[in-house]
Design a protein around this motif. Structure first.
Motif, PDB file in Angstrom:
ATOM      1  N   ARG A   1      63.339  45.924  43.303  1.00 45.43           N
ATOM      2  CA  ARG A   1      63.371  47.673  42.284  1.00 45.43           C
ATOM      3  C   ARG A   1      62.813  48.050  41.673  1.00 45.43           C
ATOM      4  O   ARG A   1      61.489  49.069  41.542  1.00 45.43           O
ATOM      5  CB  ARG A   1      64.974  48.270  42.140  1.00 45.43           C
ATOM      6  N   LEU A   2      62.327  47.264  40.235  1.00 46.80           N
ATOM      7  CA  LEU A   2      61.833  47.533  39.618  1.00 46.80           C
ATOM      8  C   LEU A   2      60.306  46.781  40.341  1.00 46.80           C
ATOM      9  O   LEU A   2      59.370  47.980  39.595  1.00 46.80           O
ATOM     10  CB  LEU A   2      61.660  46.316  38.324  1.00 46.80           C
ATOM     11  N   ALA A   3      60.008  45.959  40.470  1.00 46.55           N
ATOM     12  CA  ALA A   3      59.249  45.751  40.933  1.00 46.55           C
ATOM     13  C   ALA A   3      58.343  47.124  42.345  1.00 46.55           C
ATOM     14  O   ALA A   3      56.907  47.658  41.783  1.00 46.55           O
ATOM     15  CB  ALA A   3      58.566  44.856  42.595  1.00 46.55           C
ATOM     16  N   LYS A   4      59.183  47.455  42.742  1.00 44.27           N
ATOM     17  CA  LYS A   4      58.784  48.583  43.698  1.00 44.27           C
ATOM     18  C   LYS A   4      57.730  49.590  43.167  1.00 44.27           C
ATOM     19  O   LYS A   4      57.330  50.721  43.350  1.00 44.27           O
ATOM     20  CB  LYS A   4      59.923  49.638  44.770  1.00 44.27           C
ATOM     21  N   GLU A   5      58.538  50.758  41.639  1.00 45.48           N
ATOM     22  CA  GLU A   5      58.281  51.656  40.635  1.00 45.48           C
ATOM     23  C   GLU A   5      56.947  50.730  40.328  1.00 45.48           C
ATOM     24  O   GLU A   5      56.426  51.522  39.427  1.00 45.48           O
ATOM     25  CB  GLU A   5      59.614  51.388  39.752  1.00 45.48           C
TER      26      GLU A   5
ATOM     27  N   GLY B   1      54.622  49.771  41.566  1.00 44.03           N
ATOM     28  CA  GLY B   1      54.029  49.853  42.100  1.00 44.03           C
ATOM     29  C   GLY B   1      54.128  48.715  43.954  1.00 44.03           C
ATOM     30  O   GLY B   1      52.418  48.932  44.048  1.00 44.03           O
ATOM     31  N   ILE B   2      54.338  47.363  44.080  1.00 42.06           N
ATOM     32  CA  ILE B   2      53.918  46.265  44.537  1.00 42.06           C
ATOM     33  C   ILE B   2      54.501  46.215  45.994  1.00 42.06           C
ATOM     34  O   ILE B   2      55.384  46.865  45.385  1.00 42.06           O
ATOM     35  CB  ILE B   2      54.889  45.176  43.299  1.00 42.06           C
ATOM     36  N   ASP B   3      54.168  46.021  46.895  1.00 47.52           N
ATOM     37  CA  ASP B   3      54.321  45.205  48.040  1.00 47.52           C
ATOM     38  C   ASP B   3      55.745  44.749  47.974  1.00 47.52           C
ATOM     39  O   ASP B   3      55.748  43.777  48.333  1.00 47.52           O
ATOM     40  CB  ASP B   3      53.329  45.215  48.762  1.00 47.52           C
ATOM     41  N   VAL B   4      56.961  45.267  48.462  1.00 50.98           N
ATOM     42  CA  VAL B   4      57.702  44.809  48.047  1.00 50.98           C
ATOM     43  C   VAL B   4      58.334  43.995  49.304  1.00 50.98           C
ATOM     44  O   VAL B   4      59.175  42.722  49.556  1.00 50.98           O
ATOM     45  CB  VAL B   4      59.163  45.420  47.253  1.00 50.98           C
ATOM     46  N   GLU B   5      57.854  44.482  50.258  1.00 53.03           N
ATOM     47  CA  GLU B   5      57.829  44.549  51.272  1.00 53.03           C
ATOM     48  C   GLU B   5      57.912  42.247  52.406  1.00 53.03           C
ATOM     49  O   GLU B   5      58.203  41.806  52.146  1.00 53.03           O
ATOM     50  CB  GLU B   5      57.823  45.078  52.537  1.00 53.03           C
ATOM     51  N   GLN B   6      56.128  42.685  51.521  1.00 51.41           N
ATOM     52  CA  GLN B   6      55.819  41.572  51.341  1.00 51.41           C
ATOM     53  C   GLN B   6      56.576  40.436  50.896  1.00 51.41           C
ATOM     54  O   GLN B   6      56.395  39.373  51.267  1.00 51.41           O
ATOM     55  CB  GLN B   6      54.209  41.630  51.064  1.00 51.41           C
ATOM     56  N   CYS B   7      57.032  40.467  49.488  1.00 53.38           N
ATOM     57  CA  CYS B   7      57.158  39.635  48.679  1.00 53.38           C
ATOM     58  C   CYS B   7      58.657  39.198  49.546  1.00 53.38           C
ATOM     59  O   CYS B   7      59.351  38.158  49.093  1.00 53.38           O
ATOM     60  CB  CYS B   7      57.656  40.336  47.302  1.00 53.38           C
ATOM     61  N   ARG B   8      59.604  40.164  50.027  1.00 51.61           N
ATOM     62  CA  ARG B   8      61.078  40.011  50.537  1.00 51.61           C
ATOM     63  C   ARG B   8      60.450  38.834  51.758  1.00 51.61           C
ATOM     64  O   ARG B   8      61.373  38.020  51.682  1.00 51.61           O
ATOM     65  CB  ARG B   8      60.967  41.197  51.494  1.00 51.61           C
ATOM     66  N   SER B   9      59.262  39.075  52.452  1.00 47.40           N
ATOM     67  CA  SER B   9      59.286  37.993  53.678  1.00 47.40           C
ATOM     68  C   SER B   9      58.692  36.603  53.043  1.00 47.40           C
ATOM     69  O   SER B   9      58.303  35.232  53.995  1.00 47.40           O
ATOM     70  CB  SER B   9      57.553  38.658  53.948  1.00 47.40           C
ATOM     71  N   MET B  10      58.132  36.585  51.662  1.00 49.00           N
ATOM     72  CA  MET B  10      57.523  35.195  51.211  1.00 49.00           C
ATOM     73  C   MET B  10      58.839  34.378  50.325  1.00 49.00           C
ATOM     74  O   MET B  10      59.105  32.808  50.034  1.00 49.00           O
ATOM     75  CB  MET B  10      56.745  35.667  49.921  1.00 49.00           C
TER      76      MET B  10
ATOM     77  N   GLY C   1      53.904  40.791  39.418  1.00 47.65           N
ATOM     78  CA  GLY C   1      53.402  41.934  38.812  1.00 47.65           C
ATOM     79  C   GLY C   1      54.724  42.918  37.743  1.00 47.65           C
ATOM     80  O   GLY C   1      53.528  43.721  37.372  1.00 47.65           O
ATOM     81  N   ILE C   2      55.965  42.682  37.462  1.00 44.18           N
ATOM     82  CA  ILE C   2      56.291  42.977  36.395  1.00 44.18           C
ATOM     83  C   ILE C   2      56.008  42.963  35.434  1.00 44.18           C
ATOM     84  O   ILE C   2      55.834  43.699  34.241  1.00 44.18           O
ATOM     85  CB  ILE C   2      57.923  42.680  37.204  1.00 44.18           C
ATOM     86  N   ALA C   3      55.980  41.569  35.146  1.00 47.36           N
ATOM     87  CA  ALA C   3      55.767  40.909  34.467  1.00 47.36           C
ATOM     88  C   ALA C   3      54.305  41.566  33.676  1.00 47.36           C
ATOM     89  O   ALA C   3      54.235  42.127  32.405  1.00 47.36           O
ATOM     90  CB  ALA C   3      55.331  39.866  34.140  1.00 47.36           C
ATOM     91  N   ASN C   4      53.096  41.258  34.620  1.00 49.48           N
ATOM     92  CA  ASN C   4      51.958  41.970  33.907  1.00 49.48           C
ATOM     93  C   ASN C   4      52.319  43.681  33.773  1.00 49.48           C
ATOM     94  O   ASN C   4      51.100  44.309  32.496  1.00 49.48           O
ATOM     95  CB  ASN C   4      50.732  42.271  35.568  1.00 49.48           C
TER      96      ASN C   4
END
Length: 500
Positions: free
Chosen positions: A210-214, A216-225, A236-239
Motif C-alpha cells: 500500500r505504501l509502495a503504491k502511494e 507510484g511503484i508498480d505493485v503488481e510487478q512486485c507481487r509477481s516477484m 522504492g519506499i526507502a527512496n
C-alpha cells in the motif's frame, strides 16, 4: 560433505538435543518433528538436506533467542533421526542502538546451543553493507554509527523527537536491507525460518505494498516477484522516504541507504513456526533464562525491547520535550511516556515481572534523575549526541524556515538572541559567517548542508498523509493517546505519541 556424515558429532548432538528437549513441551517437540518433515520435503529428500540452507534473523532479543533455539533443535533432530541435516545460518543485524549487553546475550545463546564451532552453522553479523563472522566484541563500523546518528537527527527534527519516526523508521528500512544482504550472501539460503504468523506476514506485505503504491511503484510487478518483490517495493519506499528526509540534493545519502533486493535467480521460502509454539516468554522462561543464559540487562531491556536501548532514549526525549518546549517538568514527560510503554508491554503479553521491572526503574523521582543521567550517557556513547543536540531536536527550530528558531534561541541559548537574523541568513544559504555556522553545527550536531535541508523542509503533520514520513506512522501500531496535564490550569488533554 564430511560434516554431514552419519557419525558427525553424534554423541554431543544427542546430549545437547536431550538437554534442549527437556526445556520444551510435548507440543513444541511435535512442532520440531513437523518442521523437520517440511524441510526434508522442501530439500527434495533426506539425501539433499546437507545442501539445504536455512536462515534465522537474530536481533538478540528474548523472542528471537527462542526461535534460534527452536531451529537448532530441528537441526539436531534431523541429524540424529536421519544422519543428515541442513546448514543453519544465523544472521544478526546491528545498529548504534544495540548495546554491548545484546552481543553478550547472543554469545551466551550461541555457547549454550554449541553453535560457535559447529561447521553446520554460519554465524554472521551484518553491519549494513559489511558482513563478518560473529564475534562478541566485534566493533561497530564508524560509518554505520554515523549513518544512524544522522538518521536519528534528521528524523527527529522533522518529527519533534517523536519516538518511532526518530529512531525506528530508518531502522525498519535498514532491516529490509539486512534481509536482502543476509539471505543472498555467499550463494544465498533456501529458506528463512520466522516466528511471525502467516497472518502477520500477509498484513505486513499488504501495508508495504500500500505504501509502495502511494509512492507510484508498480505493485503488481512486485507481487509477481515474491520475497524479492517485497524488497523491491521497500527499496522504492526507502527512496521516497530518504528523498523527503535529505532533499533532492541528497544523492549520496540515498545511495548509501538503498535497500538490497538480492539475486533474481534465488527465491528463499518463508517457513513460520508461529502455530507450533508460544511466544509468551513466561511459557519458556527456564529455557530462555536458565539454559540459554539470557539476561535482561538494565540498558538492553528497554520497555518492550530486549535487544535495543533506543526506547530508553524515546522516554528521555519525551522528558526533554515537556521540560524545554512545554515548560512543564522532565518527570511529567517520563510519566507520560510510561503510560504508552505500559500499554505496549501488556499488548505484547509480556510477563508481569518484566513489566514491573521496566516500570520500577522510574518509580521514584530519584530513579528518574538517575535514568536521565544514564540516558544522557547512552546518547553520547551510542550516537555522540550531547543534550544540546537532543533539546534542539525536540524543539525542531530549523524546519519551516526557522519558524521556532527565535523562541528556541531565547529559551535555550539567550546569548545568541541578538544573532537570530544572522542565523536565518546562514540557514538560507545567504551567508557563511564562520562563528554563526560554527554555533549552528555545535548546537545541532548536524552539518550546515543538513541544517539548510531542514530549513527548506516542514515539521511533519501527522494528521495528514501528505508525506511518506506521516504515511508510515499512520500504519504503525506502536502509538497511543496518553493523558497530559497542564500545570497552570490542571486541564487534561489527550496526545498521540509513539514509541516502544
Amino acid at each position: 560433505m564430511s560434516n554431514q556424515s552419519p557419525t558427525y558429532g553424534r554423541e554431543s548432538d544427542s546430549t545437547l538435543h536431550e538437554t534442549l528437549s527437556s526445556y520444551l513441551s510435548a507440543v513444541e517437540l511435535h512442532g520440531i518433528a513437523s518442521v523437520g518433515d517440511k524441510l526434508i520435503e522442501a530439500a527434495g529428500g533426506v539425501g539433499q538436506l546437507a545442501d539445504y540452507k536455512v536462515m534465522v534473523a537474530y536481533g538478540g532479543g528474548k523472542d528471537s533467542s527462542y526461535v534460534v533455539a527452536f531451529v537448532r533443535a530441528v537441526q539436531l533432530h534431523l541429524q540424529l533421526a536421519h544422519g543428515r541435516t541442513f546448514v543453519m545460518r544465523v544472521a544478526n543485524m546491528r545498529h548504534a542502538g544495540v548495546p554491548t549487553a545484546v552481543m553478550e546475550n547472543i554469545d551466551r545463546v550461541y555457547r549454550a546451543l554449541e553453535l560457535l564451532d559447529d561447521p553446520r552453522c554460519e554465524l554472521i553479523t551484518v553491519d549494513h553493507t559489511e558482513i563478518r563472522r560473529f564475534c562478541v566484541d566485534l566493533p561497530l563500523p564508524d560509518r554505520l554509527r554515523t549513518i544512524n546518528r544522522v538518521d536519528v537527527l534528521m528524523n527527529g527534527h522533522r518529527s519533534a523527537g517523536d519516538g518511532r519516526p526518530t529512531f525506528c523508521n530508518s531502522c525498519n528500512l535498514a532491516v529490509a536491507d539486512f534481509y536482502g544482504r543476509a539471505a543472498w550472501w555467499q550463494g544465498g539460503v533456501d529458506a528463512i525460518m520466522t516466528g511471525d504468523s502467516r497472518r502477520e506476514q500477509l498484513l505486513y506485505s499488504a501495508w508495504i505494498l500500500r505504501l509502495a503504491k502511494e509512492s507510484g511503484i508498480d505493485v503488481e510487478q512486485c507481487r509477481s516477484m515474491g520475497f524479492r518483490g517485497l524488497l523491491t517495493a521497500l527499496r522504492g519506499i526507502a527512496n521516497t522516504y530518504f528523498q523527503e528526509l535529505f532533499g533532492e540534493d541528497g544523492i549520496a545519502e540515498l545511495a548509501e541507504r538503498e535497500v538490497a533486493t538480492g539475486d533474481r535467480s534465488l527465491q528463499p521460502a518463508f517457513i513460520s513456526i508461529y502455530d507450533l509454539v508460544s511466544y509468551r516468554v513466561h511459557d519458556h522462561w527456564e529455557l530462555i533464562v536458565d539454559f540459554l543464559g539470557f539476561q535482561f540487562d538494565d540498558l538492553a531491556f528497554s520497555f518492550t525491547e530486549s535487544d535495543c536501548a533506543n526506547p530508553t532514549l524515546m522516554a528521555h526525549l519525551r522528558g526533554l520535550r515537556t521540560q524545554y518546549v512545554e515548560g512543564r517538568t522532565y518527570e511529567a514527560g517520563i510519566k507520560e511516556y510510561l503510560q504508552l510503554a505500559e500499554m505496549m508491554m501488556h499488548k505484547k503479553e509480556m510477563p508481569e515481572r518484566l513489566i514491573q521491572l521496566a516500570l520500577s526503574r522510574y518509580d521514584t523521582s530519584e530513579k528518574i534523575t538517575e535514568r536521565r543521567g544514564m540516558s544522557a550517557e547512552y546518547a553520547l556513547d551510542a550516537f555522540a549526541l550531547q543534550e544540546d543536540a537532543l533539546v534542539a531536536m525536540v524543539f525542531s527550530p530549523f524546519t519551516d524556515e526557522g519558524a521556532r528558531l527565535a523562541r528556541f534561541v531565547d529559551d535555550c541559548h539567550p546569548k545568541m538572541a541578538g544573532r537570530v537574523a544572522d542565523l536565518h541568513l546562514a540557514l538560507r544559504g545567504e551567508s557563511d559567517t564562520e562563528d554563526v555556522i560554527t554555533w549552528l553545527k555545535e548546537v545541532s550536531a548536524l552539518t550546515i548542508g543538513q541544517l539548510r535541508t531542514l530549513y527548506r523542509s516542514s515539521l511533519v503533520d501527522f494528521q495528514t498523509k501528505e508525506s511518506m514520513i506521516a504515511r508510515v506512522r499512520v500504519g504503525d501500531p506502536h502509538k497511543a493517546e496518553i493523558e497530559t496535564v497542564d500545570p497552570q490550569t490542571g486541564s487534561r488533554t489527550l496526545e498521540l505519541i509513539s514509541g516502544r
